[in-house]
Design a protein around this motif. Structure first.
Motif, PDB file in Angstrom:
ATOM      1  N   LEU A  22       0.817  -1.209   0.000  1.00 27.88           N
ATOM      2  CA  LEU A  22       0.000   0.000   0.000  1.00 27.88           C
ATOM      3  C   LEU A  22       0.856   1.267   0.000  1.00 27.88           C
ATOM      4  N   SER A  23       1.846   1.310   0.878  1.00 24.78           N
ATOM      5  CA  SER A  23       2.689   2.505   0.944  1.00 24.78           C
ATOM      6  C   SER A  23       3.526   2.660  -0.324  1.00 24.78           C
ATOM      7  N   PHE A  24       3.913   1.516  -0.933  1.00 25.84           N
ATOM      8  CA  PHE A  24       4.668   1.580  -2.189  1.00 25.84           C
ATOM      9  C   PHE A  24       3.826   2.239  -3.279  1.00 25.84           C
ATOM     10  N   LEU A  25       2.580   1.788  -3.399  1.00 21.98           N
ATOM     11  CA  LEU A  25       1.697   2.348  -4.425  1.00 21.98           C
ATOM     12  C   LEU A  25       1.390   3.819  -4.145  1.00 21.98           C
ATOM     13  N   GLN A  26       1.235   4.162  -2.885  1.00 23.45           N
ATOM     14  CA  GLN A  26       0.993   5.554  -2.524  1.00 23.45           C
ATOM     15  C   GLN A  26       2.130   6.450  -2.981  1.00 23.45           C
ATOM     16  N   LYS A  27       3.362   6.019  -2.747  1.00 18.44           N
ATOM     17  CA  LYS A  27       4.522   6.840  -3.082  1.00 18.44           C
ATOM     18  C   LYS A  27       4.781   6.870  -4.587  1.00 18.44           C
ATOM     19  N   MET A  28       4.628   5.715  -5.247  1.00 20.20           N
ATOM     20  CA  MET A  28       4.921   5.647  -6.680  1.00 20.20           C
ATOM     21  C   MET A  28       3.877   6.384  -7.520  1.00 20.20           C
ATOM     22  N   GLU A  29       2.589   6.277  -7.123  1.00 22.96           N
ATOM     23  CA  GLU A  29       1.515   6.856  -7.927  1.00 22.96           C
ATOM     24  C   GLU A  29       0.957   8.143  -7.328  1.00 22.96           C
ATOM     25  N   GLY A  30       1.444   8.518  -6.152  1.00 23.37           N
ATOM     26  CA  GLY A  30       0.949   9.736  -5.522  1.00 23.37           C
ATOM     27  C   GLY A  30      -0.489   9.619  -5.070  1.00 23.37           C
ATOM     28  N   LEU A  31      -0.858   8.466  -4.498  1.00 27.46           N
ATOM     29  CA  LEU A  31      -2.230   8.212  -4.083  1.00 27.46           C
ATOM     30  C   LEU A  31      -2.390   8.368  -2.575  1.00 27.46           C
ATOM     31  N   SER A  32      -3.619   8.651  -2.162  1.00 27.20           N
ATOM     32  CA  SER A  32      -3.930   8.613  -0.748  1.00 27.20           C
ATOM     33  C   SER A  32      -4.097   7.152  -0.342  1.00 27.20           C
ATOM     34  N   PHE A  33      -4.174   6.886   0.982  1.00 27.47           N
ATOM     35  CA  PHE A  33      -4.341   5.510   1.439  1.00 27.47           C
ATOM     36  C   PHE A  33      -5.621   4.870   0.897  1.00 27.47           C
ATOM     37  N   PRO A  34      -6.796   5.549   0.982  1.00 25.48           N
ATOM     38  CA  PRO A  34      -8.014   4.930   0.431  1.00 25.48           C
ATOM     39  C   PRO A  34      -7.919   4.657  -1.065  1.00 25.48           C
ATOM     40  N   GLU A  35      -7.274   5.571  -1.807  1.00 28.30           N
ATOM     41  CA  GLU A  35      -7.128   5.375  -3.261  1.00 28.30           C
ATOM     42  C   GLU A  35      -6.259   4.165  -3.566  1.00 28.30           C
ATOM     43  N   ALA A  36      -5.143   4.022  -2.825  1.00 30.65           N
ATOM     44  CA  ALA A  36      -4.260   2.877  -3.027  1.00 30.65           C
ATOM     45  C   ALA A  36      -4.971   1.579  -2.659  1.00 30.65           C
ATOM     46  N   LEU A  37      -5.719   1.611  -1.566  1.00 29.41           N
ATOM     47  CA  LEU A  37      -6.455   0.428  -1.132  1.00 29.41           C
ATOM     48  C   LEU A  37      -7.484   0.029  -2.187  1.00 29.41           C
TER      49      LEU A  37
ATOM     50  N   SER B   4       3.677  15.392  -8.735  1.00 33.91           N
ATOM     51  CA  SER B   4       4.604  16.525  -8.700  1.00 33.91           C
ATOM     52  C   SER B   4       4.284  17.467  -7.539  1.00 33.91           C
ATOM     53  N   ILE B   5       2.987  17.637  -7.250  1.00 32.81           N
ATOM     54  CA  ILE B   5       2.589  18.486  -6.123  1.00 32.81           C
ATOM     55  C   ILE B   5       3.151  17.934  -4.826  1.00 32.81           C
ATOM     56  N   ARG B   6       3.061  16.619  -4.648  1.00 33.13           N
ATOM     57  CA  ARG B   6       3.575  16.002  -3.428  1.00 33.13           C
ATOM     58  C   ARG B   6       5.104  16.109  -3.359  1.00 33.13           C
ATOM     59  N   GLU B   7       5.755  15.919  -4.502  1.00 29.21           N
ATOM     60  CA  GLU B   7       7.224  15.964  -4.521  1.00 29.21           C
ATOM     61  C   GLU B   7       7.739  17.362  -4.199  1.00 29.21           C
ATOM     62  N   HIS B   8       7.065  18.395  -4.704  1.00 35.42           N
ATOM     63  CA  HIS B   8       7.543  19.757  -4.521  1.00 35.42           C
ATOM     64  C   HIS B   8       6.824  20.498  -3.388  1.00 35.42           C
ATOM     65  N   ASN B   9       5.782  19.867  -2.845  1.00 35.49           N
ATOM     66  CA  ASN B   9       5.005  20.477  -1.763  1.00 35.49           C
ATOM     67  C   ASN B   9       4.499  21.847  -2.190  1.00 35.49           C
ATOM     68  N   GLN B  10       4.066  21.922  -3.445  1.00 32.45           N
ATOM     69  CA  GLN B  10       3.620  23.216  -3.977  1.00 32.45           C
ATOM     70  C   GLN B  10       2.671  22.957  -5.146  1.00 32.45           C
ATOM     71  N   ALA B  11       1.667  23.800  -5.273  1.00 33.63           N
ATOM     72  CA  ALA B  11       0.749  23.743  -6.412  1.00 33.63           C
ATOM     73  C   ALA B  11       0.445  25.153  -6.879  1.00 33.63           C
ATOM     74  N   VAL B  12       0.289  25.307  -8.179  1.00 30.67           N
ATOM     75  CA  VAL B  12      -0.088  26.585  -8.762  1.00 30.67           C
ATOM     76  C   VAL B  12      -1.466  26.419  -9.370  1.00 30.67           C
ATOM     77  N   LEU B  13      -2.438  27.182  -8.864  1.00 32.54           N
ATOM     78  CA  LEU B  13      -3.807  27.117  -9.371  1.00 32.54           C
ATOM     79  C   LEU B  13      -4.067  28.294 -10.304  1.00 32.54           C
ATOM     80  N   VAL B  14      -4.641  28.009 -11.472  1.00 31.82           N
ATOM     81  CA  VAL B  14      -4.988  29.068 -12.419  1.00 31.82           C
ATOM     82  C   VAL B  14      -6.430  28.887 -12.843  1.00 31.82           C
ATOM     83  N   GLU B  15      -7.044  29.953 -13.318  1.00 26.38           N
ATOM     84  CA  GLU B  15      -8.435  29.894 -13.761  1.00 26.38           C
ATOM     85  C   GLU B  15      -8.524  29.071 -15.037  1.00 26.38           C
TER      86      GLU B  15
END
Length: 226
Positions: free
Chosen positions: A25-40, A215-226
């Motif tokens: 579960l933790s492997f899939l979370q880290k590789m695919e950037g998923l939350s625990f419920p999503e990986a499960l 990428s958001i998880r890796e950089h701990n940053q997101a840019v939101l645009v309209e």
């Protein structure tokens, strides 16, 4: 790498190079950037395991799961339909020319599943019915709407004369669509979304999150645009 070890019996992994470790579960979370419920959910689907849903009886949970599966399936078919119209038919030429003029490359169109709903009011409806789809399911998915001016069916396509952008959940599944009008008339909304369904509520989604989440998880940053 040689420093990455998997222990099948214990169902754990360990990378002695970077120090990461955990279970499937933790492997899939880290590789695919998923939350625990999503990986499960993803691993359960791959293993054919039924996940119990709280607050529902087994029969209700099964019915709800089948409903969502059917809607995802129809949306995937609709995405392919719209993109074929845009890229491979004369109906989509004006929309494709418009996108090219706006600097949208063919690779971008393919990557994001961009399509086109032509001005024919029942093209998706008649095409899907000929392919054996049920009209009630098309209505449930928000792909068609009732229309008293269509005497033969009483329904028309929801999206007409619009460039279509698929909307996806974090797992990449198509939950709905937004259509951008090519007409410049005040009585015509510039953007039209899928109405709320069992799998789509507009406020729950950010466009492109499925491709950006890692990428958001890796950089701990997101840019939101309209």
């Amino acid at each position: 790498t040689p420093s990455f070890m998997v222990h099948p019996e214990k169902q754990i992994y360990r990378c002695f190079g970077c120090g990461e470790g955990g279970d499937a579960l933790s492997f899939l979370q880290k590789m695919e950037g998923l939350s625990f419920p999503e990986a499960l959910q993803q691993l359960a689907a791959r293993a054919g395991v039924e996940l119990p849903e709280r607050r529902f009886s087994p029969a209700e949970a099964k019915q709800k799961k089948e409903l969502k599966h059917r809607l995802f399936e129809l949306n995937t078919k609709a995405e392919a339909f719209y993109q074929t119209i845009l890229t491979k038919t004369a109906h989509g030429k004006s929309a494709l020319d418009y996108l090219h003029a706006r600097g949208v490359a063919d690779q971008t169109i393919e990557r994001w599943g961009v399509g086109f709903a032509p001005k024919q009011r029942t093209l998706l409806l008649t095409t899907f019915l000929k392919n054996g789809e049920d009209r009630s399911w098309l209505e449930e998915a928000g792909l068609i709407v009732s229309d008293s001016t269509s005497p033969s069916t009483g329904f028309r396509d929801r999206f007409i004369g619009r460039i279509i952008f698929p909307l996806r959940n974090p797992l990449g599944e198509v939950v709905g669509f937004t259509g951008r009008s090519l007409e410049d008339r005040p009585e015509v909304p510039k953007y039209l979304n899928t109405s709320e369904t069992a799998i789509f509520r507009k406020s729950d989604y950010l466009f492109g999150l499925d491709q950006a989440k890692q990428s958001i998880r890796e950089h701990n940053q997101a840019v939101l645009v309209e």
